[in-house]
Design a protein around this motif. Structure first.
Motif, short mmCIF file in Angstrom:
data_model
loop_
_atom_site.label_atom_id
_atom_site.label_comp_id
_atom_site.label_asym_id
_atom_site.label_seq_id
_atom_site.Cartn_x
_atom_site.Cartn_y
_atom_site.Cartn_z
N ASP A 181 0.83 -1.21 0.00
CA ASP A 181 0.00 0.00 0.00
C ASP A 181 0.87 1.26 0.00
O ASP A 181 0.53 2.27 0.59
N PHE A 182 2.03 1.16 -0.67
CA PHE A 182 2.98 2.27 -0.66
C PHE A 182 3.60 2.53 -2.02
O PHE A 182 3.66 3.66 -2.49
N GLU A 223 6.24 5.00 -8.39
CA GLU A 223 6.10 6.12 -7.46
C GLU A 223 5.54 5.59 -6.15
O GLU A 223 4.92 4.53 -6.11
N SER A 224 5.79 6.34 -5.09
CA SER A 224 5.23 5.95 -3.79
C SER A 224 4.02 6.83 -3.49
O SER A 224 3.83 7.88 -4.10
N HIS A 225 3.25 6.38 -2.55
CA HIS A 225 2.09 7.16 -2.14
C HIS A 225 2.49 8.34 -1.26
O HIS A 225 1.65 9.13 -0.87
N SER A 226 3.80 8.46 -0.98
CA SER A 226 4.31 9.58 -0.19
C SER A 226 4.98 10.65 -1.05
O SER A 226 5.51 11.61 -0.52
N GLY A 241 15.90 8.22 3.43
CA GLY A 241 14.84 9.20 3.28
C GLY A 241 13.45 8.61 3.15
O GLY A 241 12.47 9.34 3.09
N MET A 242 13.34 7.29 3.11
CA MET A 242 12.03 6.64 3.03
C MET A 242 11.45 6.52 4.44
O MET A 242 12.18 6.54 5.42
N PRO A 243 10.14 6.36 4.53
CA PRO A 243 9.53 6.17 5.85
C PRO A 243 10.15 4.97 6.56
O PRO A 243 10.57 4.00 5.92
N VAL A 259 18.87 2.92 -11.55
CA VAL A 259 17.65 3.45 -10.95
C VAL A 259 18.02 4.73 -10.19
O VAL A 259 19.04 4.78 -9.50
N VAL A 260 17.19 5.74 -10.34
CA VAL A 260 17.35 7.00 -9.61
C VAL A 260 16.07 7.22 -8.81
O VAL A 260 14.97 7.10 -9.35
N VAL A 261 16.24 7.52 -7.53
CA VAL A 261 15.09 7.78 -6.66
C VAL A 261 15.12 9.24 -6.26
O VAL A 261 16.15 9.77 -5.85
N ARG A 262 13.97 9.89 -6.41
CA ARG A 262 13.79 11.24 -5.85
C ARG A 262 12.84 11.08 -4.69
O ARG A 262 11.67 10.73 -4.87
N THR A 263 13.36 11.31 -3.48
CA THR A 263 12.52 11.14 -2.29
C THR A 263 11.58 12.33 -2.16
O THR A 263 11.80 13.39 -2.77
N ASP A 264 10.55 12.16 -1.35
CA ASP A 264 9.57 13.23 -1.19
C ASP A 264 10.18 14.48 -0.56
O ASP A 264 9.61 15.56 -0.65
N ASN A 265 11.37 14.35 0.06
CA ASN A 265 12.02 15.54 0.61
C ASN A 265 13.05 16.14 -0.33
O ASN A 265 13.83 17.01 0.05
N GLY A 266 13.06 15.67 -1.61
CA GLY A 266 13.88 16.29 -2.63
C GLY A 266 15.29 15.74 -2.77
O GLY A 266 16.08 16.29 -3.53
N ASP A 267 15.61 14.66 -2.07
CA ASP A 267 16.92 14.04 -2.23
C ASP A 267 16.92 13.16 -3.48
O ASP A 267 15.92 12.50 -3.79
N TRP A 268 18.03 13.15 -4.19
CA TRP A 268 18.21 12.31 -5.39
C TRP A 268 19.26 11.27 -5.05
O TRP A 268 20.36 11.60 -4.61
#
Length: 180
Positions: free
Chosen positions: A56-57, A107-110, A160-162, A128-137
């Motif tokens: 669910d994420f 994408e995540s639900h966050s 940076g993930m929950p 793979v490149v991740v952009r976290t919800d707080n703007g970190d790459w």
């Protein structure tokens, strides 16, 4: 490059959604619209599974048979990436179709986004490149299937993930290919 079976071993609950005969994605139409080939591990995932929501994420986007050109158009004309680029909020990354540009695959639900960096030229070597919800790459030197297998097999940590991500024994929901 990891095989699909290694992801299934890390996340065995996903196998209930596996399509034994394959989904019949028209890769030629998708890749002609997109303007590039896609990694073979992702193609294997997309042939075996519908779009998935894990824990669910995390929503993994795969093309739906009959809607390949739509998936490719959305990937090619990613408005969020374009906005981030125009705001100069992408570090050294650029949106596709620029050389080495990013293409979204999950994408995540966050608000976290998961991309490939389309460089080097061989799609099977795209990281793979991740952009976290707080703007970190954050960049990972693996493909989509390897990334998912690593995350859910607890060998890849995504800062940076929950704290609850990825969790132990997440449920997996498969989204139908039928059009409502």
């Amino acid at each position: 490059m990891l095989r699909l079976e290694e992801l299934e071993a890390a996340l065995p609950v996903m196998t209930r959604w596996r399509v034994a005969a394959g989904r019949g994605v028209d890769w030629a139409a998708l890749e002609a619209t997109l303007g590039t080939a896609l990694p073979s591990d992702f193609r294997s995932l997309a042939e075996a599974y519908p779009a998935l929501v894990v824990g669910d994420f995390l929503s993994v986007s795969v093309p739906r048979p009959g809607a390949e050109e739509s998936w490719a158009s959305e990937a090619r004309d990613d408005e969020i990436l374009q906005d981030l680029y125009e705001m100069e909020d992408m570090e050294d990354y650029v949106p596709f179709p620029q050389p080495g540009g990013l293409i979204s695959w999950a994408e995540s639900h966050s608000g976290d986004a998961f991309y490939w960096r389309t460089s080097p030229a061989d799609p099977d070597a795209w990281p793979v490149v991740v952009r976290t919800d707080n703007g970190d790459w954050i960049e990972f030197p693996v493909g989509a299937v390897g990334f998912l297998a690593g995350v859910y097999g607890h060998t890849i940590d995504v800062p940076g993930m929950p704290g609850s991500f990825p969790g132990d024994g997440p449920q997996v929901l498969g989204l139908s290919d039928s059009v409502d």
